[in-house]
Design a protein around this motif. Structure first.
Motif, PDB file in Angstrom:
ATOM      1  N   LEU A 173     -27.952  33.698  36.410  1.00  0.00           N
ATOM      2  CA  LEU A 173     -28.927  34.144  37.419  1.00  0.00           C
ATOM      3  C   LEU A 173     -29.451  35.550  37.121  1.00  0.00           C
ATOM      4  O   LEU A 173     -28.693  36.434  36.721  1.00  0.00           O
ATOM      5  CB  LEU A 173     -28.251  34.120  38.799  1.00  0.00           C
ATOM      6  N   GLU A 174     -30.744  35.708  37.313  1.00  0.00           N
ATOM      7  CA  GLU A 174     -31.366  37.040  37.230  1.00  0.00           C
ATOM      8  C   GLU A 174     -32.272  37.223  38.437  1.00  0.00           C
ATOM      9  O   GLU A 174     -32.618  36.254  39.130  1.00  0.00           O
ATOM     10  CB  GLU A 174     -32.192  37.172  35.947  1.00  0.00           C
ATOM     11  N   MET A 175     -32.684  38.472  38.673  1.00  0.00           N
ATOM     12  CA  MET A 175     -33.573  38.757  39.801  1.00  0.00           C
ATOM     13  C   MET A 175     -35.017  38.408  39.454  1.00  0.00           C
ATOM     14  O   MET A 175     -35.778  37.953  40.281  1.00  0.00           O
ATOM     15  CB  MET A 175     -33.528  40.249  40.128  1.00  0.00           C
ATOM     16  N   GLY A 189     -23.799  39.848  30.333  1.00  0.00           N
ATOM     17  CA  GLY A 189     -23.971  38.523  30.929  1.00  0.00           C
ATOM     18  C   GLY A 189     -24.253  37.463  29.868  1.00  0.00           C
ATOM     19  O   GLY A 189     -23.678  36.364  29.896  1.00  0.00           O
ATOM     20  N   PHE A 210     -14.794  42.013  30.151  1.00  0.00           N
ATOM     21  CA  PHE A 210     -15.056  41.627  28.754  1.00  0.00           C
ATOM     22  C   PHE A 210     -15.439  42.869  27.961  1.00  0.00           C
ATOM     23  O   PHE A 210     -15.835  43.883  28.530  1.00  0.00           O
ATOM     24  CB  PHE A 210     -16.204  40.620  28.698  1.00  0.00           C
ATOM     25  N   VAL A 221     -24.499  41.854  45.647  1.00  0.00           N
ATOM     26  CA  VAL A 221     -24.194  40.610  44.939  1.00  0.00           C
ATOM     27  C   VAL A 221     -22.986  39.912  45.569  1.00  0.00           C
ATOM     28  O   VAL A 221     -23.017  38.709  45.845  1.00  0.00           O
ATOM     29  CB  VAL A 221     -23.937  40.901  43.436  1.00  0.00           C
ATOM     30  N   PHE A 237     -25.914  45.647  37.032  1.00  0.00           N
ATOM     31  CA  PHE A 237     -25.821  47.094  36.784  1.00  0.00           C
ATOM     32  C   PHE A 237     -24.539  47.670  37.393  1.00  0.00           C
ATOM     33  O   PHE A 237     -24.069  47.215  38.438  1.00  0.00           O
ATOM     34  CB  PHE A 237     -27.022  47.833  37.389  1.00  0.00           C
ATOM     35  N   VAL A 276     -25.308  47.846  44.094  1.00  0.00           N
ATOM     36  CA  VAL A 276     -25.803  46.577  43.524  1.00  0.00           C
ATOM     37  C   VAL A 276     -24.685  45.538  43.563  1.00  0.00           C
ATOM     38  O   VAL A 276     -24.889  44.381  43.931  1.00  0.00           O
ATOM     39  CB  VAL A 276     -26.290  46.794  42.058  1.00  0.00           C
ATOM     40  N   LYS A 277     -23.468  45.982  43.222  1.00  0.00           N
ATOM     41  CA  LYS A 277     -22.327  45.055  43.243  1.00  0.00           C
ATOM     42  C   LYS A 277     -22.105  44.562  44.683  1.00  0.00           C
ATOM     43  O   LYS A 277     -21.811  43.391  44.898  1.00  0.00           O
ATOM     44  CB  LYS A 277     -21.045  45.745  42.747  1.00  0.00           C
ATOM     45  N   THR A 325     -26.865  42.580  28.400  1.00  0.00           N
ATOM     46  CA  THR A 325     -25.971  42.633  27.238  1.00  0.00           C
ATOM     47  C   THR A 325     -24.698  41.836  27.489  1.00  0.00           C
ATOM     48  O   THR A 325     -24.314  40.999  26.678  1.00  0.00           O
ATOM     49  CB  THR A 325     -25.568  44.110  26.989  1.00  0.00           C
ATOM     50  N   TYR A 364     -29.573  31.785  44.292  1.00  0.00           N
ATOM     51  CA  TYR A 364     -28.124  31.692  44.507  1.00  0.00           C
ATOM     52  C   TYR A 364     -27.699  30.279  44.930  1.00  0.00           C
ATOM     53  O   TYR A 364     -26.539  29.923  44.809  1.00  0.00           O
ATOM     54  CB  TYR A 364     -27.667  32.714  45.552  1.00  0.00           C
ATOM     55  N   ASN A 383     -17.347  41.927  36.175  1.00  0.00           N
ATOM     56  CA  ASN A 383     -17.153  42.466  34.827  1.00  0.00           C
ATOM     57  C   ASN A 383     -17.240  43.989  34.839  1.00  0.00           C
ATOM     58  O   ASN A 383     -17.413  44.628  33.805  1.00  0.00           O
ATOM     59  CB  ASN A 383     -18.223  41.876  33.895  1.00  0.00           C
ATOM     60  N   THR A 384     -17.098  44.585  36.017  1.00  0.00           N
ATOM     61  CA  THR A 384     -17.231  46.044  36.084  1.00  0.00           C
ATOM     62  C   THR A 384     -16.278  46.727  35.112  1.00  0.00           C
ATOM     63  O   THR A 384     -15.161  46.256  34.897  1.00  0.00           O
ATOM     64  CB  THR A 384     -16.963  46.566  37.510  1.00  0.00           C
ATOM     65  N   ALA A 436     -28.305  38.687  33.128  1.00  0.00           N
ATOM     66  CA  ALA A 436     -28.472  38.106  31.787  1.00  0.00           C
ATOM     67  C   ALA A 436     -28.677  39.210  30.763  1.00  0.00           C
ATOM     68  O   ALA A 436     -29.391  39.054  29.790  1.00  0.00           O
ATOM     69  CB  ALA A 436     -29.648  37.150  31.792  1.00  0.00           C
ATOM     70  N   GLU A 443     -19.878  38.220  37.726  1.00  0.00           N
ATOM     71  CA  GLU A 443     -20.982  39.159  37.943  1.00  0.00           C
ATOM     72  C   GLU A 443     -21.024  40.159  36.802  1.00  0.00           C
ATOM     73  O   GLU A 443     -19.993  40.736  36.436  1.00  0.00           O
ATOM     74  CB  GLU A 443     -20.761  39.826  39.303  1.00  0.00           C
ATOM     75  N   ILE A 483     -23.941  36.152  36.739  1.00  0.00           N
ATOM     76  CA  ILE A 483     -25.032  36.912  37.363  1.00  0.00           C
ATOM     77  C   ILE A 483     -25.364  38.101  36.476  1.00  0.00           C
ATOM     78  O   ILE A 483     -24.496  38.926  36.181  1.00  0.00           O
ATOM     79  CB  ILE A 483     -24.622  37.414  38.763  1.00  0.00           C
TER      80      ILE A 483
HETATM   81  P1  NAI Z   1     -27.409  45.426  31.230  1.00  0.00           P
HETATM   82  O1  NAI Z   1     -28.263  46.458  31.833  1.00  0.00           O
HETATM   83  O2  NAI Z   1     -27.607  45.064  29.810  1.00  0.00           O
HETATM   84  O3  NAI Z   1     -27.542  44.072  32.065  1.00  0.00           O
HETATM   85  C1  NAI Z   1     -27.498  44.016  33.442  1.00  0.00           C
HETATM   86  C2  NAI Z   1     -28.390  42.871  33.870  1.00  0.00           C
HETATM   87  O4  NAI Z   1     -28.189  42.627  35.231  1.00  0.00           O
HETATM   88  C3  NAI Z   1     -29.859  43.150  33.693  1.00  0.00           C
HETATM   89  O5  NAI Z   1     -30.444  42.097  32.942  1.00  0.00           O
HETATM   90  C4  NAI Z   1     -30.427  43.198  35.099  1.00  0.00           C
HETATM   91  O6  NAI Z   1     -31.736  42.681  35.194  1.00  0.00           O
HETATM   92  C5  NAI Z   1     -29.450  42.329  35.835  1.00  0.00           C
HETATM   93  N1  NAI Z   1     -29.330  42.638  37.241  1.00  0.00           N
HETATM   94  C6  NAI Z   1     -29.283  43.843  37.838  1.00  0.00           C
HETATM   95  N2  NAI Z   1     -29.140  43.704  39.174  1.00  0.00           N
HETATM   96  C7  NAI Z   1     -29.090  42.389  39.418  1.00  0.00           C
HETATM   97  C8  NAI Z   1     -28.941  41.617  40.598  1.00  0.00           C
HETATM   98  N3  NAI Z   1     -28.786  42.182  41.752  1.00  0.00           N
HETATM   99  N4  NAI Z   1     -28.907  40.273  40.462  1.00  0.00           N
HETATM  100  C9  NAI Z   1     -29.039  39.675  39.273  1.00  0.00           C
HETATM  101  N5  NAI Z   1     -29.201  40.358  38.128  1.00  0.00           N
HETATM  102  C10 NAI Z   1     -29.218  41.696  38.211  1.00  0.00           C
HETATM  103  O7  NAI Z   1     -25.920  45.880  31.520  1.00  0.00           O
HETATM  104  P2  NAI Z   1     -24.601  45.437  30.786  1.00  0.00           P
HETATM  105  O8  NAI Z   1     -24.299  46.369  29.708  1.00  0.00           O
HETATM  106  O9  NAI Z   1     -24.684  43.996  30.517  1.00  0.00           O
HETATM  107  O10 NAI Z   1     -23.514  45.709  31.920  1.00  0.00           O
HETATM  108  C11 NAI Z   1     -23.299  44.810  32.972  1.00  0.00           C
HETATM  109  C12 NAI Z   1     -21.947  45.084  33.573  1.00  0.00           C
HETATM  110  O11 NAI Z   1     -20.953  44.929  32.576  1.00  0.00           O
HETATM  111  C13 NAI Z   1     -21.751  46.470  34.140  1.00  0.00           C
HETATM  112  O12 NAI Z   1     -20.941  46.379  35.271  1.00  0.00           O
HETATM  113  C14 NAI Z   1     -21.035  47.206  33.016  1.00  0.00           C
HETATM  114  O13 NAI Z   1     -20.262  48.277  33.471  1.00  0.00           O
HETATM  115  C15 NAI Z   1     -20.150  46.103  32.512  1.00  0.00           C
HETATM  116  N6  NAI Z   1     -19.691  46.271  31.146  1.00  0.00           N
HETATM  117  C16 NAI Z   1     -20.522  46.697  30.176  1.00  0.00           C
HETATM  118  C17 NAI Z   1     -20.058  46.825  28.872  1.00  0.00           C
HETATM  119  C18 NAI Z   1     -20.965  47.263  27.774  1.00  0.00           C
HETATM  120  O14 NAI Z   1     -20.467  47.634  26.705  1.00  0.00           O
HETATM  121  N7  NAI Z   1     -22.271  47.202  27.952  1.00  0.00           N
HETATM  122  C19 NAI Z   1     -18.659  46.536  28.523  1.00  0.00           C
HETATM  123  C20 NAI Z   1     -17.881  46.023  29.623  1.00  0.00           C
HETATM  124  C21 NAI Z   1     -18.382  45.928  30.875  1.00  0.00           C
END
Ligand code: NAI
Ligand code: 3HC
Length: 697
Positions: free
Chosen positions: A324-326, A307, A433, A392, A383, A388-389, A305, A369, A409-410, A303, A380, A301
């Motif tokens: 999956l994306e919104m 996902g 990750f 989901v 954000f 949001v979590k 960075t 879903y 993946n929080t 897509a 998952e 869930i």
């Molecule tokens: P991101 O902002 O690049 O991607 C999040 C994606 O989730 C967006 O494409 C958004 O459209 C989508 N999204 C948001 N709400 C949604 C919903 N309700 N249903 C479906 N899709 C939804 O964020 P990023 O960096 O990928 O982070 C995602 C998670 O991974 C966060 O929990 C972050 O803390 C965690 N994380 C991030 C790291 C990083 O270096 N960026 C490293 C390890 C964990």
């Protein structure tokens, strides 16, 4: 029961079967068993020949790594002695090689009079991967049977070579088709019937003209790749001795190098990492035979960075993913990024069009879903906001099939809280990750209070399938890696306050071996992330002290590479960090405001403060039971944070420095800074009092 079984077969051949699972490591008991077998065979007039054989899995994986560092490792009969006794045996001794044949195992085989093998056996001298050189004649005998250059390549790479690739060399006397033991017995019969002379590899003369130039060339090549490791040069010295000295002199050169390397910190670090990687895959209260759940389809869930990267791991391993994306736009963007990443790999020649099509064919995008109904594991990566979590996970609870594993993946949120958004907290786990998720080896597996044991076992197994180094962490703020790195960054901030520049700190840390200093790392990850965490801390944990300069930087929008400015300046499209006089001026003004007179800080102090910050928090993490073992912490730092491999991780490094010395430094830092963080963790003080190390505590 002895680790070596002795039986005399019908044709008067004695068979010594090595039996020291898992891979017939040549521990003291097995070495004694082999010598006993040879002595018995020599003394029995009925016995005409001896076959030395292992298991289907391994002839032998080499010296028993579990004995390293203990007196047993060098106890007589040591491997050199065993080989000398075999060579001197008046009856033919035949090594029957199948499965893994490595290190001391290969050397043992080279010490036999004859060698037979099945195709597919893996032959290696991998000692270099443990920072060693082959220490039981491998550097002297291998060049005599496969040639100097091929032997040196094998020794310097440490990589296994399939036995059939070495067919035709003097390494093997015969290849066996079918049952190895039956073939070896038949070969033994032939040797006896033909009264073949016993062959000793040591007697083979090496003729290698112009050796000086070749070894000089080898040394020059090694300089480019050895980095801080001394082993490659010792290997070259030993192989050169095989060419230029009588056998026994060559053995002396090899032995001296082996003993020196065995005592080197670099080898200790590599051995620690080898064992640490295997230890990390075991969870103390989850038995190895815990049944696992089948993972054939995965859902992701988000897509963005993370996902996208997470999805690629599964596609690469041949596991279909539904992502999956919104919104359609976000989904299209995520799918396109994955395709582009694969296309880049194709351009670099790392992937074929067919593989690309195969992988993209296993990927399905969705906004519904309902498409997760069949998923066995759903991860998952939306954000980082608890609301949001929550939405989901409540939705997942409705749609996921019973028994599906629900992972988050929080990086900062409470996995227990997330689990409790569902009515099945036993199925919820953290899969943390690291970015870029398709590249970084590390996966922190966050075990919630309710996470079921079979979920843990399954996730650890899945991690192996997608080629990650999985390390289990308990639930706490930042888990293991980020909880420690916060203090590392915090301490680096004080170094700036006291007089250092970002470039000086980074240079000192990088010279010491870190892949990236703390400020370059901040610029890469985004300084706004740390800023958000600090703002939360100021409210939740006001007792933790921070140098406030980093906030000033962020207030100016200097978030790092993504804004073109952070601790450094960046030119468009270039990741090179350029020191920025504006930051230095801001720092000077800031110090003036605080009334701080800058002082010169040595590189040694920079390193000690930053690394001991990791050590102290790491020890607290161990005390809290968040990590099961010190080596787990080290694996996290080696695979996820660019910690130098030759130092083995922060916990081993502290042991190498000596905990007594570490404590003294911490006490000095506490006195000079007044920061209660520097109170040594009780575990460290306890280890000092009991004369223990962190890695053995
Ligand atoms: P991101 O902002 O690049 O991607 C999040 C994606 O989730 C967006 O494409 C958004 O459209 C989508 N999204 C948001 N709400 C949604 C919903 N309700 N249903 C479906 N899709 C939804 O964020 P990023 O960096 O990928 O982070 C995602 C998670 O991974 C966060 O929990 C972050 O803390 C965690 N994380 C991030 C790291 C990083 O270096 N960026 C490293 C390890 C964990
Ligand atoms: N001694 C004791 N145990 C060993 C061992 C060894 N040499 N090599 C591997 N093991 C153990 C592992 O610790 C692991 O134990 P676990 O199940 O309790 O976790 C088990 O064997 C299986 O290991 P892997 O998970 O790595 O299994 P794989 O099938 O993927 O790989 C292997 C097997 C190819 C043998 C791999 O483990 C390996 O490369 N081992 C190291 C081999 C090596 O470096 N040998 C040289 C030792 S130094 C030497 O011989 C000095 C001599 O020159 C004097």
């Amino acid at each position: 029961m002895s680790s070596a079984r002795y039986e005399v077969h019908g044709n008067n051949t004695a068979v010594i079967t090595m039996n020291n699972p898992p891979v017939n490591g040549l521990g003291h008991e097995l070495r004694c068993g082999i010598v006993d077998g040879i002595d018995r065979a020599a003394a029995d007039p009925a016995v005409k020949a001896v076959v030395l054989i292992g298991s289907d899995r391994a002839f032998s994986g080499g010296a028993d790594i579990r004995e390293f560092g203990s007196p047993k490792s060098f106890a007589e009969p040591n491997l050199l002695t065993v080989i000398r006794i075999i060579e001197a045996c008046p009856k033919p001794v035949i090594a029957a090689i199948g499965g893994v044949c490595m290190g001391g195992g290969t050397e043992l085989a080279l010490g036999c009079h004859f060698r037979v093998a099945v195709a597919g056996a893996q032959i290696a001298l991998p000692e270099i991967k443990l920072g060693l050189l082959p220490g039981a004649g491998g550097t002297q005998r291998m060049p005599r049977v496969i040639g100097v250059e091929a032997a040196l390549n094998m020794i310097l790479s440490g990589n296994p070579v399939p036995s059939e690739k070495l067919k035709g060399t003097a390494l093997f006397d015969e290849f066996i088709e079918g049952d190895l033991l039956a073939g070896a017995l038949a070969f033994a019969e032939k040797v006896v019937a033909d009264k073949r002379a016993l062959k000793r590899i040591r007697d083979i003369k090496i003729d290698y003209p112009n050796q000086e130039a070749y070894f000089q060339f080898a040394r020059n090549m090694a300089k480019g790749v050895a980095g801080p490791f001394p082993a490659p040069f010792k290997c070259i010295d030993a192989v050169q001795a095989a060419v230029s000295k009588p056998f026994d002199e060559g053995i002396k050169v090899e032995r001296a190098g082996f003993i020196e390397l065995m005592g080197s910190p670099e080898s200790r670090a590599l051995r620690h990492a080898f064992m640490g990687e295997r230890a990390a895959s075991k969870i103390p209260d989850v038995p190895g035979d815990t049944p696992t759940r089948k993972i054939a389809r995965v859902g992701v869930i988000g897509a963005g960075t993370m996902g996208g990267g997470i999805t690629m791991n599964f596609l690469n391993a041949g596991i279909p993913v539904t992502m999956l994306e919104m919104k359609q736009e976000a989904l299209d963007k995520g799918m396109a990024t994955i395709r582009k990443n694969y296309e880049n790999s194709m351009k670099k020649g790392k992937l074929t069009q067919e593989k690309l099509d195969q992988r993209m064919g296993m990927l399905k995008g969705t906004m519904s879903y309902d498409d997760f109904k069949d998923a066995d594991l759903i991860i998952e990566a939306v954000f980082e906001e608890i609301g949001v979590k929550e939405a989901v996970f409540r939705k997942l609870d409705e749609v996921a099939k019973p028994g599906a594993i629900l992972a988050s993946n929080t990086s900062t949120l409470d996995v227990n809280k997330i689990a409790n958004f569902t009515k099945r907290p036993q199925d919820v786990v953290g899969m943390h990750f690291f970015s870029p998720a398709n590249v970084m080896k590390l996966l922190e597996v966050v075990r919630g209070a309710a996470t079921a044991k079979d979920v843990m076992a399954t996730v650890m197994q899945v991690a192996k399938k997608i080629r990650k180094t999985a390390v289990v962490s308990g639930v706490c703020d930042g888990f293991i890696g980020n909880r420690m790195i916060e203090h590392y960054g915090r301490v680096a901030g004080f170094l700036l306050e006291e007089g250092a520049t970002p470039a000086q700190v980074d240079k000192a840390m990088e010279k010491w071996g870190m892949a990236m200093g703390p400020f370059r790392m901040g610029d890469l990850a985004g300084n706004d992330i740390g800023w958000a965490i600090r703002k939360r801390r100021y409210v939740e944990k006001p007792s933790i002290r921070y140098a406030k300069f980093a906030d000033r930087l962020c207030e100016k929008g200097r978030y790092g590479q993504k804004t073109g400015k952070g601790w450094y300046l960046y030119q468009a499209g270039n990741r090179k960090a350029i020191a920025d006089p504006e930051v230095e001026k801001m720092l000077e003004d800031y110090r003036k405001e605080l009334g701080i007179t800058p002082r010169k800080i040595s590189d040694a102090e920079i390193v000690a403060r930053c690394i001991y910050a990791l050590v102290n928090e790491g020890a607290r993490i161990l005390e809290d039971g968040i990590a099961s073992r010190a080596s787990d912490i080290d694996m996290i730092y080696l695979t996820g944070y660019g910690f130098p491999l030759h130092r083995g991780g922060p916990m081993l490094y502290a042991d190498e420095v000596g905990l007594y010395n570490v404590v003294r430094s911490m006490q000095e830092f506490a006195a000079s800074s007044g920061d209660s963080f520097w109170e040594p963790a009780p575990l460290i003080t306890k280890c000092v009092a009991e004369g223990k190390s962190l890695t053995s505590a």
